[in-house]
Design a protein around this motif. Structure first.
Motif, PDB file in Angstrom:
ATOM      1  N   TRP A 277       0.835  -1.209   0.000  1.00  0.00           N
ATOM      2  CA  TRP A 277       0.000   0.000   0.000  1.00  0.00           C
ATOM      3  C   TRP A 277       0.872   1.262   0.000  1.00  0.00           C
ATOM      4  O   TRP A 277       0.585   2.241  -0.683  1.00  0.00           O
ATOM      5  CB  TRP A 277      -0.900  -0.009   1.244  1.00  0.00           C
ATOM      6  CG  TRP A 277      -1.614   1.278   1.486  1.00  0.00           C
ATOM      7  CD1 TRP A 277      -2.658   1.776   0.773  1.00  0.00           C
ATOM      8  CD2 TRP A 277      -1.333   2.241   2.516  1.00  0.00           C
ATOM      9  NE1 TRP A 277      -3.045   2.989   1.287  1.00  0.00           N
ATOM     10  CE2 TRP A 277      -2.250   3.292   2.353  1.00  0.00           C
ATOM     11  CE3 TRP A 277      -0.388   2.303   3.548  1.00  0.00           C
ATOM     12  CZ2 TRP A 277      -2.255   4.413   3.188  1.00  0.00           C
ATOM     13  CZ3 TRP A 277      -0.395   3.408   4.383  1.00  0.00           C
ATOM     14  CH2 TRP A 277      -1.332   4.454   4.204  1.00  0.00           C
ATOM     15  N   ALA A 278       1.955   1.204   0.755  1.00  0.00           N
ATOM     16  CA  ALA A 278       2.815   2.380   0.884  1.00  0.00           C
ATOM     17  C   ALA A 278       3.787   2.509  -0.283  1.00  0.00           C
ATOM     18  O   ALA A 278       4.631   3.390  -0.295  1.00  0.00           O
ATOM     19  CB  ALA A 278       3.571   2.315   2.209  1.00  0.00           C
ATOM     20  N   SER A 304      -9.306  -2.901  -1.080  1.00  0.00           N
ATOM     21  CA  SER A 304      -8.707  -1.553  -1.005  1.00  0.00           C
ATOM     22  C   SER A 304      -7.727  -1.331  -2.155  1.00  0.00           C
ATOM     23  O   SER A 304      -7.118  -0.283  -2.263  1.00  0.00           O
ATOM     24  CB  SER A 304      -8.038  -1.351   0.348  1.00  0.00           C
ATOM     25  OG  SER A 304      -7.118  -2.381   0.586  1.00  0.00           O
ATOM     26  N   THR A 435      -1.829   7.183  -4.952  1.00  0.00           N
ATOM     27  CA  THR A 435      -0.761   7.995  -4.376  1.00  0.00           C
ATOM     28  C   THR A 435      -0.152   7.214  -3.228  1.00  0.00           C
ATOM     29  O   THR A 435      -0.761   6.295  -2.696  1.00  0.00           O
ATOM     30  CB  THR A 435      -1.324   9.321  -3.841  1.00  0.00           C
ATOM     31  OG1 THR A 435      -2.467   9.030  -3.029  1.00  0.00           O
ATOM     32  CG2 THR A 435      -1.710  10.255  -4.970  1.00  0.00           C
ATOM     33  N   LEU A 436       1.042   7.603  -2.844  1.00  0.00           N
ATOM     34  CA  LEU A 436       1.758   6.861  -1.811  1.00  0.00           C
ATOM     35  C   LEU A 436       2.090   7.768  -0.630  1.00  0.00           C
ATOM     36  O   LEU A 436       2.374   8.959  -0.812  1.00  0.00           O
ATOM     37  CB  LEU A 436       3.060   6.303  -2.394  1.00  0.00           C
ATOM     38  CG  LEU A 436       2.919   5.499  -3.698  1.00  0.00           C
ATOM     39  CD1 LEU A 436       4.289   5.021  -4.176  1.00  0.00           C
ATOM     40  CD2 LEU A 436       1.972   4.321  -3.508  1.00  0.00           C
ATOM     41  N   PRO A 437       2.061   7.212   0.580  1.00  0.00           N
ATOM     42  CA  PRO A 437       2.410   7.995   1.762  1.00  0.00           C
ATOM     43  C   PRO A 437       3.751   8.699   1.557  1.00  0.00           C
ATOM     44  O   PRO A 437       4.675   8.140   0.976  1.00  0.00           O
ATOM     45  CB  PRO A 437       2.523   6.935   2.859  1.00  0.00           C
ATOM     46  CG  PRO A 437       1.631   5.837   2.414  1.00  0.00           C
ATOM     47  CD  PRO A 437       1.702   5.834   0.912  1.00  0.00           C
ATOM     48  N   ALA A 444      -3.027  14.628  -2.147  1.00  0.00           N
ATOM     49  CA  ALA A 444      -2.543  13.252  -2.267  1.00  0.00           C
ATOM     50  C   ALA A 444      -3.156  12.278  -1.272  1.00  0.00           C
ATOM     51  O   ALA A 444      -3.482  11.151  -1.609  1.00  0.00           O
ATOM     52  CB  ALA A 444      -1.024  13.218  -2.127  1.00  0.00           C
ATOM     53  N   ALA A 445      -3.343  12.734  -0.031  1.00  0.00           N
ATOM     54  CA  ALA A 445      -3.677  11.792   1.041  1.00  0.00           C
ATOM     55  C   ALA A 445      -5.070  11.203   0.873  1.00  0.00           C
ATOM     56  O   ALA A 445      -5.983  11.855   0.396  1.00  0.00           O
ATOM     57  CB  ALA A 445      -3.564  12.478   2.388  1.00  0.00           C
ATOM     58  N   TYR A 446      -5.236   9.959   1.255  1.00  0.00           N
ATOM     59  CA  TYR A 446      -6.553   9.324   1.307  1.00  0.00           C
ATOM     60  C   TYR A 446      -6.520   8.283   2.409  1.00  0.00           C
ATOM     61  O   TYR A 446      -5.451   7.883   2.885  1.00  0.00           O
ATOM     62  CB  TYR A 446      -6.930   8.710  -0.032  1.00  0.00           C
ATOM     63  CG  TYR A 446      -6.180   7.461  -0.401  1.00  0.00           C
ATOM     64  CD1 TYR A 446      -6.764   6.197  -0.263  1.00  0.00           C
ATOM     65  CD2 TYR A 446      -4.870   7.519  -0.884  1.00  0.00           C
ATOM     66  CE1 TYR A 446      -6.066   5.048  -0.594  1.00  0.00           C
ATOM     67  CE2 TYR A 446      -4.168   6.378  -1.220  1.00  0.00           C
ATOM     68  CZ  TYR A 446      -4.763   5.146  -1.070  1.00  0.00           C
ATOM     69  OH  TYR A 446      -4.067   4.008  -1.391  1.00  0.00           O
ATOM     70  N   PHE A 447      -7.684   7.853   2.824  1.00  0.00           N
ATOM     71  CA  PHE A 447      -7.781   6.873   3.890  1.00  0.00           C
ATOM     72  C   PHE A 447      -8.249   5.541   3.308  1.00  0.00           C
ATOM     73  O   PHE A 447      -9.405   5.386   2.934  1.00  0.00           O
ATOM     74  CB  PHE A 447      -8.754   7.389   4.963  1.00  0.00           C
ATOM     75  CG  PHE A 447      -8.692   6.617   6.248  1.00  0.00           C
ATOM     76  CD1 PHE A 447      -7.561   6.692   7.057  1.00  0.00           C
ATOM     77  CD2 PHE A 447      -9.759   5.826   6.657  1.00  0.00           C
ATOM     78  CE1 PHE A 447      -7.494   5.988   8.258  1.00  0.00           C
ATOM     79  CE2 PHE A 447      -9.699   5.115   7.856  1.00  0.00           C
ATOM     80  CZ  PHE A 447      -8.566   5.201   8.651  1.00  0.00           C
ATOM     81  N   ALA A 448      -7.325   4.616   3.187  1.00  0.00           N
ATOM     82  CA  ALA A 448      -7.655   3.310   2.613  1.00  0.00           C
ATOM     83  C   ALA A 448      -8.429   2.493   3.623  1.00  0.00           C
ATOM     84  O   ALA A 448      -8.229   2.628   4.826  1.00  0.00           O
ATOM     85  CB  ALA A 448      -6.376   2.582   2.211  1.00  0.00           C
ATOM     86  N   ARG A 449      -9.295   1.632   3.131  1.00  0.00           N
ATOM     87  CA  ARG A 449     -10.157   0.880   4.040  1.00  0.00           C
ATOM     88  C   ARG A 449     -10.735  -0.340   3.345  1.00  0.00           C
ATOM     89  O   ARG A 449     -10.812  -0.405   2.123  1.00  0.00           O
ATOM     90  CB  ARG A 449     -11.300   1.791   4.503  1.00  0.00           C
ATOM     91  CG  ARG A 449     -11.977   2.466   3.315  1.00  0.00           C
ATOM     92  CD  ARG A 449     -13.242   3.237   3.667  1.00  0.00           C
ATOM     93  NE  ARG A 449     -13.048   4.589   4.158  1.00  0.00           N
ATOM     94  CZ  ARG A 449     -13.338   4.962   5.394  1.00  0.00           C
ATOM     95  NH1 ARG A 449     -13.786   4.103   6.262  1.00  0.00           N
ATOM     96  NH2 ARG A 449     -13.166   6.209   5.772  1.00  0.00           N
ATOM     97  N   ASN A 458     -13.924   7.816   0.679  1.00  0.00           N
ATOM     98  CA  ASN A 458     -14.733   8.089   1.863  1.00  0.00           C
ATOM     99  C   ASN A 458     -15.737   6.977   2.108  1.00  0.00           C
ATOM    100  O   ASN A 458     -16.296   6.410   1.167  1.00  0.00           O
ATOM    101  CB  ASN A 458     -15.490   9.418   1.692  1.00  0.00           C
ATOM    102  CG  ASN A 458     -14.531  10.587   1.674  1.00  0.00           C
ATOM    103  OD1 ASN A 458     -13.562  10.614   2.444  1.00  0.00           O
ATOM    104  ND2 ASN A 458     -14.755  11.526   0.768  1.00  0.00           N
TER     105      ASN A 458
END
Ligand SMILES: Cc1ncc(C[n+]2csc(CCOP(=O)(O)OP(=O)(O)O)c2C)c(N)n1
Ligand code: SF4
Ligand SMILES: [Mg+2]
Lengths: 599, 346
Positions: A277-278, A304, A435-437, A444-449, A458
């Motif tokens: 993921w990262a 995800s 995108t990557l941390p 860029a940021a998102y919350f994977a789930r 979201n």
């Protein structure tokens, strides 16, 4: 006497933990170096010391490398299994053991008692080494009888002990003395003989686990977490061995790939998915029991959209099953892995060269479609030494798929009037931009789930959004076909009947196809290398009246999956499925084939 | 009205407090977890952290939902029940300049995830690990968790007949290098401890008693507000001083102090409350936790810290460029290297 030349098989039975691997390996490598095709299989117990273990060699100018269950030569150092072993030797075969053959057997076989004590005494080797060195006696004797070039044995032993040079002499002393004790008459009387050929040019000898590890390291692997399990352990151990040698940055000396031994497979897959993921190219290696523990996490990666490779070296299940025996029994489980609707790219290396190739290619595919890729190898491929064409340098640059860094985001926003989210399908192919941390662009940021989410990641439980997202995800597996390996038409005898096989069952299937053809029964053979199925699979099914799917499991798992995928052709699909823990022999395939054809 | 007051205040990173906020919470009103989210926002704001330098992780539970309620501009991953530590471990190798911030619950950590929790701590992967501990499973509606008080009775569950797991004690047993406990009803302390934890270069475990007002808020329950308020026994008052703030004599002249220097140059100032307690002494830490269990005290504050212990990243010689930014040329060995290997296998 008409000798059998370059086409016979050898069974060596010893007690495990007695160091016979060195001796067996020397035989295999020396014959390989003589330019004659050869295959080798270890049949060993799930135990460290003291139980019977078998090693089989098959030399075949015709390149038939499948397992056989009848042998021309038996070397036996384990009295306990001698009677059973003798049942596997063909009439007129050669039997070498450390006791005289019973009178009623002398008729049936060419017997010879191995002069173990005599040789060891002559060699004056240290007594504490005798348990190991006694194996070298059969190496020397066999070399003399079937004419293995002794200088090639020496070469192999030198290679083997390159780290402990002082071990070479005592071993070679024993080989030479034993070799010298075989008289010319004895050699003349031996019904089997080797003659140098030049058929192994461009080949190397290695096993599928090592090949997979190296393939992944050449594929830009950056992270691998693992937990020990037979028969996958050596893969990770090879990563540990080669990673510092070939993956430290030549300029800075810094590590570019991280290997972690996790506390269990739940953690191994978690770490590997976290890394994927990262933005690290990541893979874990395991076997059936480990794959079971990984199931929920792999579902999360699917949901995800995290790229990750799971390399399963299959053994016999369910449960602990037979940990040191081979199978192709994890296919159905892999195909349906996790609850809910899922899809996976599944790759089937059919030889060691492909273990290397899929080692790098699987990472490309995973990043291309941002989804887990499962590779199904098995113990037969993974843990046995195979001769294989030299590893080929990847013919494609590393494919990292759709990744956006700071600048890329600006451009994509400009192009799309500011509309872009992690799961927005900009290209209409189902594959979105990730995108990557560490990316500092404010967008860029998102919350994977693992929960339901919209295109901006979201949380949502909106029925339409769920459905659309999952329809989109499905599309990615069409896209995967563009870079997944295609099947190979291994035999084309223009018959009306076909074989389909995959993975290590290839060897038995190809030989069966050849033998049947020699009998006048033309059976073509297609080897599947990936799921989802490429169009050639459908075409092959269409083009044949009956297709037998050959595989090493009880239920015919590939056959079932083919029937699911091609219901209108299901009537043509027949099973040759067999599981007893050993790789399939051509003979067992043919028997099963003939039985069904008679009906 | 003074116009100047209308301009939102910014920290030295040039960000407003709002820049650290998240979606609005969907948790119950009064849930302890919400107050912890707020303190995370304050701590990051006061530390001038850049949100893009923080990566959030969580497991599953009401607590684990909360990372969406703060730091909306940070990357995050909501993983599996009890298995966030492994995910965080893998992800944090990608860019070691990022701060990991994990949020878990007592069920997530002390039940299903006890193994991963202890291994994370044992490896000392640099990240903050907050357990929002309410003694129940909130999200599945009020079953006992492994930290539930012995003898506690809950609607539909009957009485808890098992002794509880003490998260701080488990962490210490696993050789944790930073262990703190706090109470969601004491936001000031929560905030200071989070600030200190964010500066620790190892796994920083914070066990925060965080009452579930819906399923476990009885007067006499250890994880309730009223009990917490009545029984909180701070070891000291915690004051965190970031490395770039100059410590003035005047600020710290009063009371008795103990200073713990963290690796990045910042310090934790511990003001004596009523006892002399040394948080760098592991034996003392174990004893104080054992005493607290015996006496049903809610010991809060910094229980243990070893600022100099080696962490997991120290075990790898990683390049300066984050691994996830290495160009592809750096991660594929040359053709010649492959040819050499091929030679070895002949
Ligand atoms: C593998 C698995 N088992 C069970 C669940 C159901 N589940 C969701 S949250 C939860 C308990 C959460 O408790 P806790 O971690 O204490 O969080 P809280 O809700 O109390 O904050 C459980 C059992 C799940 N999500 N996954
Ligand atoms: S159920 Fe309990 S833990 Fe969950 S949100 Fe409500 S108060 Fe918080
Ligand atoms: Mg809870």
């Amino acid at each position: 006497m008409q000798k059998k030349l370059n086409e016979f098989s050898i069974l060596v039975s010893t007690v495990n933990g007695s160091g016979s691997a060195t001796a067996n390996n020397a035989l295999m490598k020396a014959i390989f170096k003589m330019g004659i095709p050869i295959s080798a299989r270890n049949i060993f117990p799930s135990n460290i010391q003291g139980l019977p273990t078998w090693y089989s060699l098959r030399v075949s100018e015709k390149r038939h490398l499948a397992r056989v269950d009848e042998f021309d030569i038996l070397i036996n150092l384990d009295k306990v299994v001698l009677a059973d072993d003798l049942k596997k030797v063909k009439k007129g075969g050669l039997v070498l053991c450390d006791q005289p053959l019973a009178p009623e057997l002398v008729e049936q076989f060419h017997g010879m008692q191995l002069p173990i004590q005599e040789v060891l005494e002559k060699a004056e080797s240290p007594a504490n080494l005798n348990v190991y060195l006694m194996n070298m006696v059969y190496v020397g004797v066999l070399a003399a009888l079937i004419k293995i070039d002794i200088s090639l044995i020496e070469e192999t032993i030198n290679q083997h002990f390159s780290h402990v040079e002082k071990a070479v002499k005592p071993n070679m002393d024993v080989v030479k003395i034993a070799y010298g004790m075989v008289t010319n008459e004895m050699t003349e009387a031996c019904p089997f003989e080797l003659e140098k050929r030049n058929l192994n040019e461009g080949y190397i000898v290695t096993d599928g686990n090592q090949a997979a590890a190296l393939g992944a390291l050449f594929g830009g692997l950056q992270f691998s977490a693992w937990y020990p399990i037979t028969p996958a352990t050596e893969l990770a151990e090879c990563l540990n061995e080669y990673n510092p040698q070939i993956r430290n940055d030549p300029e800075t000396g810094k590590a570019t790939c991280v290997i972690v031994q996790a506390e269990d497979e739940l953690a191994a897959i978690g770490m590997t998915i976290g890394a994927g993921w990262a933005g690290l190219r990541s893979m874990t290696s395991t076997s059936g029991p480990g794959l079971c523990l990984m199931a929920e996490y792999i579902g999360l990666a699917y949901q995800s959209e995290v790229p990750v490779v799971i390399w399963d070296v299959q053994r016999v299940g369910p449960s602990t099953g037979m940990p040191t025996r081979t199978s192709q029994g994890d296919l159905t489980f892999s195909y349906f892995l996790s609850h809910g609707d899922t899809d996976y790219v599944i790759l089937f290396p059919g030889n060691v060269q492909e273990c290397f190739e899929f080692g790098w290619r699987a990472l490309d595919i995973a990043e291309h479609i941002q989804s887990p890729v499962i590779v199904l190898s098995d113990l037969d491929l993974g843990m046995n030494n195979w001769m294989t064409p030299k590893f080929q340098y990847p013919d494609l640059p590393i494919q990292r798929g759709k990744i956006l860094w700071e600048e890329d985001i600006e451009q994509i926003l400009k192009k799309n009037n500011g509309k872009w989210g992690r799961y927005t399908d900009l290209d209409g192919d189902g594959i979105t931009y990730r995108t990557l941390p560490g990316n500092t662009n404010p967008r860029a940021a998102y919350f994977a789930r693992g929960t339901g989410h919209d295109e901006f990641a979201n949380y949502t439980e909106e029925p339409d959004v769920w459905k659309n997202e999952h329809d989109r995800i499905k599309k990615k597996f069409k896209k995967a076909l563009e870079i997944d390996p295609h099947p190979i038409l291994e035999r084309n005898y223009h018959g009306k009947i076909g074989f389909i096989s995959y993975g290590s069952s290839h060897y038995g299937t190809e030989e069966a196809s050849d033998l049947l053809n020699a009998e006048g029964k033309a059976v073509d053979y297609l080897r599947i290398r990936s799921i989802p199925f490429q169009t050639e699979v459908n075409e092959f099914l269409q083009a044949h009246e009956r297709v037998y799917v050959v595989e090493a499991n009880r239920d015919g798992q590939m056959a079932q999956i083919l029937m699911l995928n091609f219901p209108e052709l299901a009537g043509k699909i027949h099973k040759i499925a067999y599981l007893d823990g050993l790789s399939l022999t051509a003979q067992s395939i043919i028997t099963c084939f003939d039985d069904q054809e008679k009906k | 009205m003074n116009l100047a007051n209308m301009v939102e205040r910014t920290n030295s990173a040039g960000l407003t407090r709002n820049d650290y906020s998240g979606e609005s919470s969907t948790l119950c009103k009064g849930c302890g977890h919400n107050s912890i989210s707020n303190m995370i926002i304050s701590a990051c704001y006061e530390l001038n952290l850049r949100p893009e330098k923080v990566v959030k992780f969580s497991g599953i539970g009401c607590s684990s939902k909360s990372p969406t309620y703060f730091l909306k501009n940070s990357f995050g991953f909501n993983g599996l029940h009890g298995r966030m530590p492994s995910m965080a471990t893998g992800a944090l190798f990608a860019d070691t300049t990022l701060k990991g911030l994990g949020i878990s619950g007592d069920g997530d950590t002390a039940n299903i995830g006890l193994g991963q929790f202890k291994h994370l701590v044992r490896r000392n992967m640099p990240m903050v690990y907050i357990v929002e501990n309410n003694g129940v499973y909130g999200l599945t509606k009020g079953q006992f968790s492994a930290t539930a008080d012995y003898g506690l009775s809950l609607k539909r569950q009957g009485q808890n007949v098992y002794l509880p797991v003490d998260i701080a004690l488990e962490a210490l047993a696993a050789n944790a290098t930073f262990v703190a406990r706090s109470f969601a009803g004491d936001p000031k302390q929560v905030k200071e401890i989070i600030k200190a934890a964010l500066s620790h270069e190892g796994t920083a475990v914070i066990d925060i008693i965080s009452p579930c007002v819906t399923f476990n808020n009885k007067e006499n329950a250890l994880h309730s507000y009223s009990w917490g308020k009545g029984h909180e026994d701070p070891l000291h008052e915690v004051e965190f001083v970031p490395s770039r703030d100059e410590i003035t004599v005047e600020d710290f002249n009063h009371g008795e102090m103990r200073e713990v220097a963290l690796h990045d140059g910042s310090t934790i100032m511990l003001k004596k409350v009523d006892k002399e307690y040394d948080p760098t002494n592991r034996k003392e830490a174990l004893k104080i936790l054992a005493d607290a269990i015996k006496n049903r005290w809610l010991i809060t504050g910094l229980i243990y810290v070893d600022p100099d212990a080696a962490n997991m990243l120290d075990m790898y010689d990683l390049p300066e460029t984050p691994l996830n930014r290495l160009p592809v040329e750096k991660i594929r060995p040359s053709k010649e290297t492959l040819e050499e290997l091929n030679q070895k296998f002949i």
